[in-house]
Design a protein around this motif. Structure first.
Motif, PDB file in Angstrom:
ATOM      1  N   SER A 130       0.809  -1.228   0.000  1.00 25.66           N
ATOM      2  CA  SER A 130       0.000   0.000   0.000  1.00 25.66           C
ATOM      3  C   SER A 130       0.837   1.271   0.000  1.00 25.66           C
ATOM      4  O   SER A 130       0.357   2.320  -0.419  1.00 25.66           O
ATOM      5  N   ALA A 131       2.083   1.203   0.468  1.00 24.05           N
ATOM      6  CA  ALA A 131       2.932   2.401   0.507  1.00 24.05           C
ATOM      7  C   ALA A 131       3.453   2.730  -0.890  1.00 24.05           C
ATOM      8  O   ALA A 131       3.691   1.827  -1.696  1.00 24.05           O
ATOM      9  N   PRO A 132       3.635   4.012  -1.207  1.00 22.55           N
ATOM     10  CA  PRO A 132       4.245   4.384  -2.482  1.00 22.55           C
ATOM     11  C   PRO A 132       5.631   3.760  -2.624  1.00 22.55           C
ATOM     12  O   PRO A 132       6.350   3.587  -1.640  1.00 22.55           O
ATOM     13  N   HIS A 133       5.999   3.413  -3.849  1.00 24.36           N
ATOM     14  CA  HIS A 133       7.243   2.691  -4.101  1.00 24.36           C
ATOM     15  C   HIS A 133       8.454   3.400  -3.494  1.00 24.36           C
ATOM     16  O   HIS A 133       9.324   2.758  -2.897  1.00 24.36           O
ATOM     17  N   LYS A 134       8.492   4.721  -3.602  1.00 22.29           N
ATOM     18  CA  LYS A 134       9.668   5.457  -3.130  1.00 22.29           C
ATOM     19  C   LYS A 134       9.746   5.544  -1.618  1.00 22.29           C
ATOM     20  O   LYS A 134      10.777   5.962  -1.073  1.00 22.29           O
ATOM     21  N   HIS A 135       8.662   5.174  -0.910  1.00 22.68           N
ATOM     22  CA  HIS A 135       8.652   5.242   0.551  1.00 22.68           C
ATOM     23  C   HIS A 135       8.612   3.859   1.209  1.00 22.68           C
ATOM     24  O   HIS A 135       8.456   3.772   2.429  1.00 22.68           O
ATOM     25  N   VAL A 136       8.740   2.795   0.419  1.00 21.23           N
ATOM     26  CA  VAL A 136       8.609   1.446   0.970  1.00 21.23           C
ATOM     27  C   VAL A 136       9.671   1.176   2.025  1.00 21.23           C
ATOM     28  O   VAL A 136       9.389   0.613   3.091  1.00 21.23           O
ATOM     29  N   GLY A 137      10.922   1.566   1.758  1.00 17.95           N
ATOM     30  CA  GLY A 137      11.994   1.321   2.724  1.00 17.95           C
ATOM     31  C   GLY A 137      11.739   1.996   4.059  1.00 17.95           C
ATOM     32  O   GLY A 137      11.894   1.382   5.119  1.00 17.95           O
ATOM     33  N   LYS A 138      11.326   3.255   4.007  1.00 19.30           N
ATOM     34  CA  LYS A 138      11.040   3.989   5.238  1.00 19.30           C
ATOM     35  C   LYS A 138       9.844   3.381   5.965  1.00 19.30           C
ATOM     36  O   LYS A 138       9.849   3.261   7.201  1.00 19.30           O
ATOM     37  N   ALA A 139       8.810   2.991   5.211  1.00 18.66           N
ATOM     38  CA  ALA A 139       7.606   2.429   5.829  1.00 18.66           C
ATOM     39  C   ALA A 139       7.910   1.114   6.538  1.00 18.66           C
ATOM     40  O   ALA A 139       7.506   0.903   7.693  1.00 18.66           O
ATOM     41  N   LEU A 140       8.638   0.228   5.875  1.00 27.59           N
ATOM     42  CA  LEU A 140       8.988  -1.045   6.497  1.00 27.59           C
ATOM     43  C   LEU A 140       9.951  -0.840   7.655  1.00 27.59           C
ATOM     44  O   LEU A 140       9.909  -1.567   8.654  1.00 27.59           O
ATOM     45  N   GLY A 141      10.819   0.167   7.535  1.00 33.77           N
ATOM     46  CA  GLY A 141      11.704   0.491   8.653  1.00 33.77           C
ATOM     47  C   GLY A 141      10.932   0.973   9.868  1.00 33.77           C
ATOM     48  O   GLY A 141      11.297   0.672  11.008  1.00 33.77           O
ATOM     49  N   THR A 142       9.842   1.720   9.639  1.00 31.72           N
ATOM     50  CA  THR A 142       9.007   2.184  10.750  1.00 31.72           C
ATOM     51  C   THR A 142       8.333   1.009  11.448  1.00 31.72           C
ATOM     52  O   THR A 142       8.264   0.961  12.685  1.00 31.72           O
ATOM     53  N   LEU A 143       7.845   0.039  10.677  1.00 29.17           N
ATOM     54  CA  LEU A 143       7.269  -1.152  11.290  1.00 29.17           C
ATOM     55  C   LEU A 143       8.318  -1.909  12.097  1.00 29.17           C
ATOM     56  O   LEU A 143       8.034  -2.409  13.187  1.00 29.17           O
ATOM     57  N   THR A 144       9.519  -1.990  11.560  1.00 24.62           N
ATOM     58  CA  THR A 144      10.595  -2.668  12.280  1.00 24.62           C
ATOM     59  C   THR A 144      10.929  -1.945  13.574  1.00 24.62           C
ATOM     60  O   THR A 144      11.236  -2.576  14.597  1.00 24.62           O
ATOM     61  N   THR A 145      10.855  -0.611  13.546  1.00 25.07           N
ATOM     62  CA  THR A 145      11.080   0.162  14.770  1.00 25.07           C
ATOM     63  C   THR A 145      10.082  -0.245  15.847  1.00 25.07           C
ATOM     64  O   THR A 145      10.436  -0.423  17.017  1.00 25.07           O
ATOM     65  N   GLY A 146       8.811  -0.401  15.454  1.00 21.76           N
ATOM     66  CA  GLY A 146       7.815  -0.851  16.417  1.00 21.76           C
ATOM     67  C   GLY A 146       8.119  -2.232  16.953  1.00 21.76           C
ATOM     68  O   GLY A 146       8.034  -2.478  18.170  1.00 21.76           O
ATOM     69  N   THR A 147       8.521  -3.147  16.064  1.00 31.03           N
ATOM     70  CA  THR A 147       8.816  -4.519  16.479  1.00 31.03           C
ATOM     71  C   THR A 147       9.978  -4.576  17.445  1.00 31.03           C
ATOM     72  O   THR A 147       9.902  -5.206  18.510  1.00 31.03           O
ATOM     73  N   VAL A 148      11.092  -3.934  17.071  1.00 38.28           N
ATOM     74  CA  VAL A 148      12.288  -4.030  17.918  1.00 38.28           C
ATOM     75  C   VAL A 148      12.133  -3.232  19.210  1.00 38.28           C
ATOM     76  O   VAL A 148      12.745  -3.580  20.232  1.00 38.28           O
ATOM     77  N   SER A 149      11.319  -2.170  19.185  1.00 41.38           N
ATOM     78  CA  SER A 149      11.054  -1.452  20.433  1.00 41.38           C
ATOM     79  C   SER A 149      10.318  -2.353  21.414  1.00 41.38           C
ATOM     80  O   SER A 149      10.632  -2.390  22.606  1.00 41.38           O
ATOM     81  N   GLY A 150       9.337  -3.095  20.893  1.00 39.45           N
ATOM     82  CA  GLY A 150       8.651  -4.066  21.739  1.00 39.45           C
ATOM     83  C   GLY A 150       9.575  -5.173  22.188  1.00 39.45           C
ATOM     84  O   GLY A 150       9.529  -5.615  23.339  1.00 39.45           O
ATOM     85  N   SER A 151      10.441  -5.613  21.276  1.00 36.37           N
ATOM     86  CA  SER A 151      11.410  -6.650  21.629  1.00 36.37           C
ATOM     87  C   SER A 151      12.396  -6.156  22.682  1.00 36.37           C
ATOM     88  O   SER A 151      12.914  -6.947  23.473  1.00 36.37           O
ATOM     89  N   LEU A 152      12.656  -4.851  22.673  1.00 36.36           N
ATOM     90  CA  LEU A 152      13.533  -4.261  23.690  1.00 36.36           C
ATOM     91  C   LEU A 152      12.867  -4.258  25.050  1.00 36.36           C
ATOM     92  O   LEU A 152      13.461  -4.677  26.054  1.00 36.36           O
ATOM     93  N   LEU A 153      11.611  -3.817  25.090  1.00 31.10           N
ATOM     94  CA  LEU A 153      10.911  -3.718  26.362  1.00 31.10           C
ATOM     95  C   LEU A 153      10.492  -5.090  26.892  1.00 31.10           C
ATOM     96  O   LEU A 153      10.495  -5.322  28.104  1.00 31.10           O
ATOM     97  N   GLY A 154      10.166  -6.013  25.983  1.00 31.83           N
ATOM     98  CA  GLY A 154       9.662  -7.322  26.379  1.00 31.83           C
ATOM     99  C   GLY A 154      10.572  -8.090  27.322  1.00 31.83           C
ATOM    100  O   GLY A 154      10.136  -8.506  28.405  1.00 31.83           O
ATOM    101  N   PRO A 155      11.846  -8.317  26.954  1.00 33.58           N
ATOM    102  CA  PRO A 155      12.724  -9.059  27.862  1.00 33.58           C
ATOM    103  C   PRO A 155      12.933  -8.379  29.202  1.00 33.58           C
ATOM    104  O   PRO A 155      13.065  -9.049  30.232  1.00 33.58           O
ATOM    105  N   LEU A 156      12.965  -7.049  29.204  1.00 36.94           N
ATOM    106  CA  LEU A 156      13.131  -6.332  30.469  1.00 36.94           C
ATOM    107  C   LEU A 156      11.930  -6.556  31.379  1.00 36.94           C
ATOM    108  O   LEU A 156      12.074  -6.873  32.567  1.00 36.94           O
ATOM    109  N   VAL A 157      10.728  -6.417  30.798  1.00 38.54           N
ATOM    110  CA  VAL A 157       9.509  -6.638  31.573  1.00 38.54           C
ATOM    111  C   VAL A 157       9.394  -8.107  31.972  1.00 38.54           C
ATOM    112  O   VAL A 157       9.108  -8.440  33.128  1.00 38.54           O
TER     113      VAL A 157
END
Length: 399
Positions: A130-157
């Motif tokens: 759904s993201a424009p072709h020129k923004h795909v890298g940034k969009a997927l990187g934003t999703l990864t930011t959400g994933t790894v942020s949760g992965s960061l907090l998860g083990p601590l909690v």
């Protein structure tokens, strides 16, 4: 045009938050899973490593087999439906893991979890289509930011909760968080999807014929496999390695959570930035740089004698992680037509799960035969092999 922009950006941020919740859920139990297994029976260190590897791997074995089916169904019915199925099913199954009384029940539920897996990967598919072709890298990187942020907090909690209230409560918390991710997607994610008629779904050969660079897509499948094998090879032994470094004393569960979470800090901060950088200078260059750093940083982890040294090196691992899978997914998104993207991401998910399966088994086998340090050295070798593979694959495309 503004409506289209708002549409994909809104989904991106909602699913990034959902990935954050899912990341917490998935990572919360990882640091103390071997310790939890120890409470389910009397096992030696080698047996604990073996059962940890099996428990971690069985989920991914089943997921690897079934993922192409979910990808095919996503192309027919929509990606949102698959995301809802994954979050609801896993929320129930993981919550039930708090009730097991022996290791066989735990392994069974981990296998059942594999049937319902796919929240994060299908979020990536939805955004990639759904993201424009020129923004795909940034969009997927934003999703990864959400994933790894949760992965960061998860083990601590998870480590803190397990240290204070025991190993069972984090499984209940994980189940509740995944149910929250289900409702978040149900009410806030919108998908403009045109179903593919059942009779017009392309075969595997037809899917490959639709690709402009099939050799690159296949190369990225193998790259995903090796990346995940390397990243997951230390999971069965990380808490045991920390316990050894701490001489069997102290708050092992909490410290293991910190060590496990440490790569998430730079990965959360840099995934979106690396995605944007790849959109500008070339995604493959960022991927190669990440593989070089990964190869170098795993070697000294085999020789540490203090926990703080391991923490620093794991932080550097996170920098490399930010340049790996998000870039692979971006390459796949840019090289795959939308009408077959569900299948392509489904196949890639299978390779990802095979790596998730092979990694713990490899780590368990090597640690049982040669000790914990050998796991890090074998991981460095895998990253080096992957570096050579990616260089050869991308060089062919450039030629």
């Amino acid at each position: 045009m503004q409506t289209t922009d708002n549409y994909w950006r809104r989904n991106m941020y909602v699913l990034a938050f959902g990935n954050f919740i899912a990341g917490i859920g998935f990572s919360m139990v990882t640091p103390f899973l071997p310790l939890y297994i120890n409470t389910l029976g009397k096992f030696s260190n080698q047996q604990t490593s073996m059962w940890s590897g099996i428990a971690l791997s069985v989920t991914f074995i089943i997921s690897a087999i079934i993922s192409p089916f979910w990808g095919k169904l996503a192309d027919r019915k929509g990606r949102k439906l698959i995301i809802l199925r994954a979050s609801l099913g896993m929320g129930i199954v993981i919550g039930a893991m708090s009730l097991v009384t022996n290791v066989y029940q735990l392994v069974f539920l981990r296998g059942l979890q594999g049937i319902f897996a796919g929240y994060i990967s299908n979020s990536n598919t939805l955004i990639a289509t759904s993201a424009p072709h020129k923004h795909v890298g940034k969009a997927l990187g934003t999703l990864t930011t959400g994933t790894v942020s949760g992965s960061l907090l998860g083990p601590l909690v998870g480590g803190a909760v397990a240290q204070v209230w025991g190993y069972r409560l984090p499984f209940l918390i994980t189940g509740c968080l995944l149910l929250a991710a289900f409702f978040l997607c149900l009410f806030f994610v919108q998908e403009k999807f045109t179903p593919v008629p059942k009779g017009k779904i392309p075969s595997l050969r037809e899917v490959m014929q639709k690709l402009s660079n099939p050799q690159v897509v296949i190369g990225m499948f193998v790259t995903t496999l090796i990346i995940q094998t390397a990243n997951n090879s230390i999971n069965p032994i990380i808490s045991l390695y920390v316990k050894q470094l701490m001489h069997n004393s102290g708050q092992v569960a909490l410290i293991s959570g910190i060590v496990t979470a440490m790569p998430g800090i730079p990965a959360a901060l840099l995934s979106s930035k690396f995605g944007d950088l790849g959109d500008r200078i070339g995604t493959k260059k960022v991927l190669l740089a990440g593989l070089i750093l990964s190869t170098l940083v795993y070697i000294p982890q085999a020789a540490v004698n203090q926990v703080w040294q391991l923490v620093i090196l794991r932080f550097i691992v996170g920098i490399a992680d930010a340049a790996l899978l998000p870039q692979v997914q971006t390459i796949l998104a840019k090289d795959s037509p939308h009408e077959v993207s569900g299948r392509i991401f489904g196949y890639n998910q299978s390779f990802q799960y095979i790596g998730n399966c092979a990694g713990p088994l490899l780590g368990s086998t090597i640690s049982g035969s040669f000790g914990y340090s050998a796991v890090f050295l074998s991981t460095a070798l895998l990253e080096f092999i992957n570096l050579i593979w990616v260089y050869g694959t991308t060089k062919k495309e450039q030629n």
